[in-house]
Design a protein around this motif. Structure first.
Motif, PDB file in Angstrom:
ATOM      1  N   PRO A 119     -13.809   2.324 -59.213  1.00  0.00           N
ATOM      2  CA  PRO A 119     -14.879   3.313 -59.047  1.00  0.00           C
ATOM      3  C   PRO A 119     -16.227   2.684 -59.379  1.00  0.00           C
ATOM      4  N   PRO A 120     -17.302   3.167 -58.790  1.00  0.00           N
ATOM      5  CA  PRO A 120     -18.621   2.589 -59.081  1.00  0.00           C
ATOM      6  C   PRO A 120     -18.965   2.729 -60.564  1.00  0.00           C
ATOM      7  N   GLU A 121     -19.768   1.748 -61.016  1.00  0.00           N
ATOM      8  CA  GLU A 121     -20.176   1.740 -62.420  1.00  0.00           C
ATOM      9  C   GLU A 121     -21.428   2.603 -62.557  1.00  0.00           C
ATOM     10  N   THR A 122     -21.230   3.859 -62.932  1.00  0.00           N
ATOM     11  CA  THR A 122     -22.333   4.803 -63.100  1.00  0.00           C
ATOM     12  C   THR A 122     -22.070   5.660 -64.323  1.00  0.00           C
ATOM     13  N   GLY A 123     -23.095   6.391 -64.741  1.00  0.00           N
ATOM     14  CA  GLY A 123     -22.928   7.324 -65.855  1.00  0.00           C
ATOM     15  C   GLY A 123     -23.073   6.658 -67.205  1.00  0.00           C
ATOM     16  N   ASP A 124     -23.331   7.454 -68.197  1.00  0.00           N
ATOM     17  CA  ASP A 124     -23.593   6.940 -69.536  1.00  0.00           C
ATOM     18  C   ASP A 124     -22.418   6.199 -70.140  1.00  0.00           C
ATOM     19  N   VAL A 125     -21.187   6.648 -69.844  1.00  0.00           N
ATOM     20  CA  VAL A 125     -20.016   6.017 -70.469  1.00  0.00           C
ATOM     21  C   VAL A 125     -19.808   4.612 -69.914  1.00  0.00           C
ATOM     22  N   LEU A 126     -19.678   4.492 -68.588  1.00  0.00           N
ATOM     23  CA  LEU A 126     -19.427   3.187 -67.986  1.00  0.00           C
ATOM     24  C   LEU A 126     -20.629   2.259 -68.115  1.00  0.00           C
ATOM     25  N   CYS A 127     -21.809   2.816 -68.200  1.00  0.00           N
ATOM     26  CA  CYS A 127     -23.013   1.984 -68.256  1.00  0.00           C
ATOM     27  C   CYS A 127     -23.378   1.555 -69.670  1.00  0.00           C
ATOM     28  N   CYS A 141     -26.346  -1.917 -67.772  1.00  0.00           N
ATOM     29  CA  CYS A 141     -27.688  -1.653 -67.216  1.00  0.00           C
ATOM     30  C   CYS A 141     -28.140  -2.702 -66.205  1.00  0.00           C
ATOM     31  N   ASP A 142     -27.429  -3.843 -66.135  1.00  0.00           N
ATOM     32  CA  ASP A 142     -27.754  -4.833 -65.108  1.00  0.00           C
ATOM     33  C   ASP A 142     -27.189  -4.436 -63.754  1.00  0.00           C
ATOM     34  N   ASP A 143     -26.278  -3.434 -63.741  1.00  0.00           N
ATOM     35  CA  ASP A 143     -25.664  -2.975 -62.497  1.00  0.00           C
ATOM     36  C   ASP A 143     -26.592  -1.959 -61.833  1.00  0.00           C
ATOM     37  N   PRO A 144     -26.918  -2.142 -60.532  1.00  0.00           N
ATOM     38  CA  PRO A 144     -27.796  -1.171 -59.859  1.00  0.00           C
ATOM     39  C   PRO A 144     -27.300   0.263 -59.946  1.00  0.00           C
ATOM     40  N   GLY A 145     -25.981   0.442 -60.038  1.00  0.00           N
ATOM     41  CA  GLY A 145     -25.426   1.796 -60.127  1.00  0.00           C
ATOM     42  C   GLY A 145     -25.804   2.518 -61.397  1.00  0.00           C
ATOM     43  N   ALA A 151     -28.535   5.884 -70.574  1.00  0.00           N
ATOM     44  CA  ALA A 151     -28.447   4.719 -71.460  1.00  0.00           C
ATOM     45  C   ALA A 151     -29.334   3.577 -70.984  1.00  0.00           C
ATOM     46  N   CYS A 152     -29.669   3.579 -69.683  1.00  0.00           N
ATOM     47  CA  CYS A 152     -30.468   2.488 -69.126  1.00  0.00           C
ATOM     48  C   CYS A 152     -31.925   2.891 -68.876  1.00  0.00           C
ATOM     49  N   SER A 153     -32.314   4.072 -69.153  1.00  0.00           N
ATOM     50  CA  SER A 153     -33.690   4.522 -68.955  1.00  0.00           C
ATOM     51  C   SER A 153     -34.539   4.074 -70.138  1.00  0.00           C
ATOM     52  N   PRO A 154     -35.766   3.579 -69.853  1.00  0.00           N
ATOM     53  CA  PRO A 154     -36.617   3.147 -70.976  1.00  0.00           C
ATOM     54  C   PRO A 154     -36.964   4.330 -71.865  1.00  0.00           C
ATOM     55  N   PRO A 155     -37.101   4.074 -73.129  1.00  0.00           N
ATOM     56  CA  PRO A 155     -37.439   5.183 -74.029  1.00  0.00           C
ATOM     57  C   PRO A 155     -38.830   5.702 -73.718  1.00  0.00           C
ATOM     58  N   PRO A 156     -39.077   6.947 -73.961  1.00  0.00           N
ATOM     59  CA  PRO A 156     -40.418   7.501 -73.720  1.00  0.00           C
ATOM     60  C   PRO A 156     -41.424   6.835 -74.641  1.00  0.00           C
TER      61      PRO A 156
END
Length: 666
Positions: A119-127, A141-145, A151-156
């Motif tokens: 399955p594609p690598e997406t979502g907070d758990v797999l990422c 977070c290196d995966d485009p998915g 988890a991969c979004s920059p902090p505010p």
């Protein structure tokens, strides 16, 4: 009963348990049989009876039969269908059905779980699990998915009272709360007891009660506004031409800005002298903009504590835009010295942009001779039109050498055969410098029993006497025949005459051909005449241009391309064109300026000003004058300008190049 029966018959269901015990019980199992042991072991021996054992190419029960050859495997689904399917067969590394495809490469394995794509690598758990879950070589977070995963979004950014007063580095930039630039405007960071923000360092209040207010407070020392307050900037625009109304931008020398040029004008558009009165060094950016005519330039500058730094900067000029101007244009040079986002100093300098054809002669602080040196930019041997014209000029040159019609080293040429009656002669002049040697040779003499002629060399005064019938000594070679050579070294500089005389011996006419190595003067004259004749053949005429947008201190001139395209030019235009061609031919031209006029000269030898030769370029358009007349007229003009009280200025092009004054780009 044999071993085969004991090992196999029970599996076929053909024996009763009693019969099997009688036949294969203890004591009846053949020696060496791996199944020998208890009755239970005998009745339930290791069997080759599942998908894995029936497809692993091993005789698992030692009965001599492997996989589907074994009776125990023959009722298995795999051996009935002969197809490689299921998770076991599709993940054992074997080509189980012999079709040439192994495991997931076998079409029969298409629905096997082992062959289903991850399955594609997406979502907070797999990422955020440290694994490459979809096997694409990129983890978390290196995966485009994972681009949209929280988890991969920059902090505010760390801003506002809540984040700026919670004791945490909320945006992970290494600065916490009020130490974070994002908190500069937060109320929590401007509370009493803190004087270290843009607001508290500029509110006129001693916020921390330490007796120092705003920029006088050490906590505010590094604030951009406080650093800027310690700086004073003096602006200069050295290369602009001062004018009563608006300074002039000299487009014709724009290509020299930022280069090393030895000249009273500093070739810089903007210079900033930055004085720092604080006890700490200050670092900022000098920025220069010339909108519409160049790309912005930026340079980082550090000014030492209690020190001054002078920095000059030029934009990257858009020469195409500058050279496209056909009339002056109004523009502005914008300069700033910035500390962060704060402008410590700003300068707005309006200018009038000259066209590339406008040359400046007068400058309030620069000598006229130095301003004339800059005219060397219009000597353009690199111009396309000049390069295209050169072959036609070279074809007219008489004296050629190792480089053809180029350079100062040229060979002689054989004159056409000439018939001389009894007592007649032919002559030609040449100028020789003191100690200069020429060689002559008779390549053909025919007529009479002795086939000979006399060769004479006279100086100018002797020649005048001899041609008037008087007696002159000169230098004489008698009875010269075919192949004879003559060498002559001038005892002093001056004009000399070569004479080929058919004497009265035998009273017969003679035909003569001869050649001679050219003198330095002849090499120059030959080249000047070749240019003169080629330009005249193209219909170049003299036309004066008096247009000036800026008063008597400037002049509108034509570049070489324009002179050739329009077949017109004035004295300075023709001088630039002649000089361009001479430079391309490997000679060393000079521009001669006299009162209200200009013409071209050429050095007789490379690097030497001992002897110059000239030509009046405007006479190209006067069809009644000869090249020789233009040549001697140029010499007369030079002699007249050299007299006391007369104006004379010479710009040697090789020296101008040595000063860094290079030709205008194509």
């Amino acid at each position: 009963m044999n071993a085969t029966f004991c090992n196999r018959s029970w599996t076929a269901g053909c024996l009763t348990f009693a019969a099997f015990l009688a036949a294969c019980g203890p004591g009846n199992v053949p020696a060496g049989n791996p199944d020998a042991g208890s009755v239970a072991d005998a009745f339930f021996p290791p069997a080759e009876a599942n998908a894995a054992e029936c497809s692993d190419a091993i005789d698992n029960d030692g009965d001599g039969q492997t996989d589907c050859e074994d009776v125990a495997c023959q009722l298995h689904a795999f051996c009935e269908t002969g197809t490689e399917t299921g998770d076991v067969l599709c993940d054992n590394g074997a080509d189980d059905d012999g079709d040439g495809a192994t495991d997931c490469d076998d079409p029969g394995c298409a629905t096997a779980g082992a062959c289903s794509p991850a399955p594609p690598e997406t979502g907070d758990v797999l990422c955020d699990n440290g694994a490459d879950d979809d096997g694409d070589g990129a983890t978390d977070c290196d995966d485009p998915g994972c681009a949209a995963a929280a988890a991969c979004s920059p902090p505010p950014p760390e801003t506002g009272d809540a984040l700026c007063d919670n004791g945490a580095d909320d945006d992970g930039d290494g600065a916490t709360d009020c130490d974070d630039p994002g908190c500069a405007t937060a109320v929590a960071c401007a509370a009493p007891g803190r004087e270290n923000t843009a607001a508290t360092c500029a509110n006129g209040v001693d916020d921390d009660g330490d007796g120092a207010t705003d920029c006088d407070d050490a906590d505010c020392a590094m604030m951009a506004s406080c650093v800027a307050a310690t700086l004073t900037v003096t602006w200069e625009h050295p290369a602009l031409i001062p004018d009563a109304a608006t300074p002039l931008f000299p487009t014709y020398i724009a290509h020299l800005f930022g280069t090393t040029v030895t000249h009273p004008i500093e070739m810089q558009l903007t210079c900033a002298s930055i004085n720092n009165s604080s006890d700490s060094s200050a670092t900022g950016d000098l920025v220069v903009r010339f909108a519409g005519y160049g790309a912005d330039a930026t340079q980082r500058v550090t000014v030492p504590a209690r020190g001054t730094s002078r920095v000059c900067l030029n934009p990257t000029f858009d020469l195409s835009a500058l050279y496209a101007l056909r009339a002056p244009a109004t523009a502005r040079i914008e300069s700033a010295f910035r500390i962060g986002a704060t402008d410590a100093a700003v300068n707005m300098q309006p200018v009038r942009v000259m066209t590339v054809n406008d040359i400046v002669w007068l400058h309030p602080t620069v000598p006229l001779e130095s301003m004339r040196d800059l005219s060397a930019v219009y000597v353009e041997p690199n111009a396309t039109a000049v390069e295209a014209l050169l072959p036609s000029v070279a074809a007219r040159v008489n004296f050629t050498g190792p480089l053809g019609a180029f350079g100062y080293s040229r060979g002689g040429y054989t004159r056409p055969a000439t018939s001389l009656s009894v007592g007649y002669y032919m002559s030609e002049p040449t100028f020789l410098e003191s100690g200069e040697t020429t060689m002559s040779a008779l390549t053909y003499v025919d007529g009479g029993s002795d086939d000979d002629v006399d060769v004479w060399v006279f100086d100018d005064a002797q020649y005048a006497i001899w041609t008037s019938g008087g007696t002159a000594t000169g230098w004489r070679w008698r009875d010269q025949v075919t192949g004879a050579t003559q060498s002559f070294t001038a005892p002093s500089a001056g004009w000399y005459w070569y004479v080929i005389l058919n004497t009265t011996d035998n009273f017969v006419s003679r035909t003569v051909r001869w050649n001679r190595t050219p003198s330095r003067e002849e090499v120059v004259r030959d080249s000047l005449v070749a240019i003169f004749q080629e330009l005249r053949s193209r219909g170049i005429t003299y036309t004066s241009i008096t247009t000036s947008y800026f008063g008597a201190g400037t002049q509108h001139v034509r570049r070489t391309q324009e002179v050739i395209d329009t077949s017109t030019g004035n004295c300075i235009d023709g001088t630039f064109l002649f000089s361009s061609l001479l430079s391309l031919m490997g000679l060393e031209p000079v521009i001669v300026y006299v009162s209200g006029h200009a013409f071209v000269g050429v050095r007789a030898a490379a690097g030497s000003d001992m002897r110059l030769w000239f030509i009046e370029t405007t006479m190209v358009g006067t069809t009644t004058s000869t090249p020789w007349q233009a040549y001697t007229h140029g010499l007369d003009e030079f002699i007249e300008a050299s007299m006391p009280g007369m104006y004379l200025d010479i710009v040697p092009i090789p020296e101008a190049r040595g000063l860094g004054i290079t030709p205008l780009p194509r």
